[in-house]
Design a protein around this motif. Structure first.
Motif, PDB file in Angstrom:
ATOM      1  N   ASP A  84      -2.708   9.099  21.942  1.00 31.33           N
ATOM      2  CA  ASP A  84      -2.899   7.708  22.340  1.00 31.33           C
ATOM      3  C   ASP A  84      -2.299   6.947  20.902  1.00 31.33           C
ATOM      4  O   ASP A  84      -2.154   5.583  21.006  1.00 31.33           O
ATOM      5  N   ALA A  85      -2.344   7.553  19.820  1.00 35.51           N
ATOM      6  CA  ALA A  85      -1.912   6.928  18.670  1.00 35.51           C
ATOM      7  C   ALA A  85      -1.357   7.882  17.517  1.00 35.51           C
ATOM      8  O   ALA A  85      -1.676   9.016  17.670  1.00 35.51           O
ATOM      9  N   ALA A  86      -0.545   7.241  16.628  1.00 28.60           N
ATOM     10  CA  ALA A  86       0.154   7.945  15.719  1.00 28.60           C
ATOM     11  C   ALA A  86      -0.306   7.488  14.446  1.00 28.60           C
ATOM     12  O   ALA A  86       0.150   6.221  14.051  1.00 28.60           O
ATOM     13  N   LEU A  87      -0.439   8.209  13.418  1.00 29.46           N
ATOM     14  CA  LEU A  87      -0.757   7.866  12.047  1.00 29.46           C
ATOM     15  C   LEU A  87       0.410   8.378  10.852  1.00 29.46           C
ATOM     16  O   LEU A  87       0.463   9.542  11.023  1.00 29.46           O
ATOM     17  N   LEU A  88       1.159   7.398  10.404  1.00 31.31           N
ATOM     18  CA  LEU A  88       2.426   7.848   9.565  1.00 31.31           C
ATOM     19  C   LEU A  88       2.118   7.898   8.253  1.00 31.31           C
ATOM     20  O   LEU A  88       1.860   6.538   7.829  1.00 31.31           O
ATOM     21  N   VAL A  89       2.212   8.590   7.612  1.00 29.00           N
ATOM     22  CA  VAL A  89       1.603   8.638   6.228  1.00 29.00           C
ATOM     23  C   VAL A  89       3.004   8.993   5.035  1.00 29.00           C
ATOM     24  O   VAL A  89       3.771   9.732   5.378  1.00 29.00           O
ATOM     25  N   TYR A  90       2.867   8.132   4.288  1.00 33.15           N
ATOM     26  CA  TYR A  90       3.846   8.382   2.935  1.00 33.15           C
ATOM     27  C   TYR A  90       3.243   8.264   1.712  1.00 33.15           C
ATOM     28  O   TYR A  90       2.271   7.612   1.738  1.00 33.15           O
ATOM     29  N   ASP A  91       3.856   8.759   0.718  1.00 35.05           N
ATOM     30  CA  ASP A  91       3.531   8.762  -0.566  1.00 35.05           C
ATOM     31  C   ASP A  91       4.155   7.609  -1.156  1.00 35.05           C
ATOM     32  O   ASP A  91       5.151   7.493  -1.306  1.00 35.05           O
ATOM     33  N   ILE A  92       3.419   6.682  -1.990  1.00 29.51           N
ATOM     34  CA  ILE A  92       3.761   5.450  -2.540  1.00 29.51           C
ATOM     35  C   ILE A  92       4.567   5.778  -3.731  1.00 29.51           C
ATOM     36  O   ILE A  92       5.620   5.006  -4.276  1.00 29.51           O
ATOM     37  N   THR A  93       4.621   6.932  -4.230  1.00 31.46           N
ATOM     38  CA  THR A  93       5.620   7.514  -5.265  1.00 31.46           C
ATOM     39  C   THR A  93       7.124   8.132  -5.007  1.00 31.46           C
ATOM     40  O   THR A  93       7.535   8.383  -5.895  1.00 31.46           O
ATOM     41  N   SER A  94       6.967   8.158  -3.709  1.00 30.53           N
ATOM     42  CA  SER A  94       8.459   8.900  -3.310  1.00 30.53           C
ATOM     43  C   SER A  94       9.035   7.948  -2.110  1.00 30.53           C
ATOM     44  O   SER A  94       8.632   7.724  -0.967  1.00 30.53           O
ATOM     45  N   LYS A 124      -1.962   7.639  -1.678  1.00 35.95           N
ATOM     46  CA  LYS A 124      -2.108   7.912  -3.045  1.00 35.95           C
ATOM     47  C   LYS A 124      -1.901   6.600  -3.831  1.00 35.95           C
ATOM     48  O   LYS A 124      -1.228   6.478  -4.884  1.00 35.95           O
ATOM     49  N   SER A 125      -2.675   5.486  -3.428  1.00 35.63           N
ATOM     50  CA  SER A 125      -2.903   4.406  -4.060  1.00 35.63           C
ATOM     51  C   SER A 125      -3.419   4.400  -5.386  1.00 35.63           C
ATOM     52  O   SER A 125      -3.188   3.325  -6.137  1.00 35.63           O
ATOM     53  N   ASP A 126      -4.021   5.303  -5.650  1.00 37.29           N
ATOM     54  CA  ASP A 126      -4.778   5.549  -6.946  1.00 37.29           C
ATOM     55  C   ASP A 126      -3.583   5.838  -8.065  1.00 37.29           C
ATOM     56  O   ASP A 126      -3.779   5.526  -9.255  1.00 37.29           O
ATOM     57  N   LEU A 127      -2.333   6.082  -7.697  1.00 36.13           N
ATOM     58  CA  LEU A 127      -1.177   6.315  -8.212  1.00 36.13           C
ATOM     59  C   LEU A 127      -0.281   5.078  -8.133  1.00 36.13           C
ATOM     60  O   LEU A 127       0.758   5.102  -8.583  1.00 36.13           O
ATOM     61  N   VAL A 128      -0.870   3.744  -8.291  1.00 31.96           N
ATOM     62  CA  VAL A 128      -0.129   2.555  -7.902  1.00 31.96           C
ATOM     63  C   VAL A 128       0.775   2.133  -8.990  1.00 31.96           C
ATOM     64  O   VAL A 128       1.884   1.767  -8.668  1.00 31.96           O
ATOM     65  N   ARG A 129       0.525   2.504 -10.317  1.00 33.54           N
ATOM     66  CA  ARG A 129       1.598   2.385 -11.302  1.00 33.54           C
ATOM     67  C   ARG A 129       3.043   3.046 -11.360  1.00 33.54           C
ATOM     68  O   ARG A 129       3.929   2.538 -11.697  1.00 33.54           O
TER      69      ARG A 129
END
Length: 208
Positions: A84-94, A124-129
């Motif tokens: 019914d749904a898809a959650l697509l995940v990426y790493d903000i540092t990559s 990985k929003s804790d690695l926002v820098r």
């Protein structure tokens, strides 16, 4: 005595994304409120459930966490073909993991159910820098495919409950529309988590 039929509504949600972007950590944090720095990589797929009450209706999210390694890519359709749904995940540092999300989206648009609900997790929003992807660019892309974008961190727990709740509510709205207002008479009572225990075995309909 005849048992009353269950009014529980079940939705299948599949997680897609590159390896090590934090898919498993997101699900484990959401279902069990646990985080491990040494989370093992998923092999093929794993399965957890979350039970909620939304607007007075019992809802079960059947969450399939798929392996991100390339050698398991061909197994994707087994899990998303009836989702019914898809959650697509990426790493903000990559950058590479964001590119992989766009490829998954194209595959879903070609092979998944036409009305599948899509959400993107900028994890990985804790690695926002160390962020490599402009958030406005990611939000613009999400809008262009009819998806919603959430900044999440399995480590801190940021954005996770809000994201999964939004997915469940959107699926409920779609179900309500498809059943021509069948659920509209149900009074709104807010959100209550009633059972966080994962099922031991997946339902038979997934991978038959």
């Amino acid at each position: 005595m005849v048992a009353k039929p269950s009014n529980n509504i079940s939705f299948k949600l599949v997680l897609l994304g590159d390896g090590r972007v934090g898919k498993t950590s997101l699900v484990v944090r959401y279902v069990n409120n646990v985080f491990s720095e040494k989370q093992e990589a998923t092999i093929q797929a794993s399965y957890l459930t979350k039970r909620l009450i939304i607007e007075g209706v019992p809802v079960t999210l059947s969450i399939w966490d798929t392996a991100g390694q390339e050698r398991f890519h061909a197994l994707g359709p087994i899990y998303y073909r009836d989702a019914d749904a898809a959650l697509l995940v990426y790493d903000i540092t990559s950058n590479e993991t964001f590119d992989r999300v766009t490829k998954w989206v194209k595959e879903l648009q070609q092979m998944a159910p036409g009305d599948i609900t899509m959400t993107i997790a900028a994890n990985k929003s804790d690695l926002v820098r160390s962020n490599k992807i402009d958030i406005q660019e990611a939000e613009s892309y999400a809008t262009s495919i009819g998806a919603r974008l959430f900044m999440t961190s399995a480590k801190s727990g940021t954005g996770i409950d809000e994201m999964f709740l939004d997915i469940a509510k959107r699926l409920m709205d779609k179900r309500r529309e498809n059943t021509e207002g069948l659920l509209t008479a149900v009074p709104k009572r807010g959100l209550v988590i009633i059972d966080d225990e994962p099922d031991k075995e997946p339902p038979p309909r997934c991978c038959s």
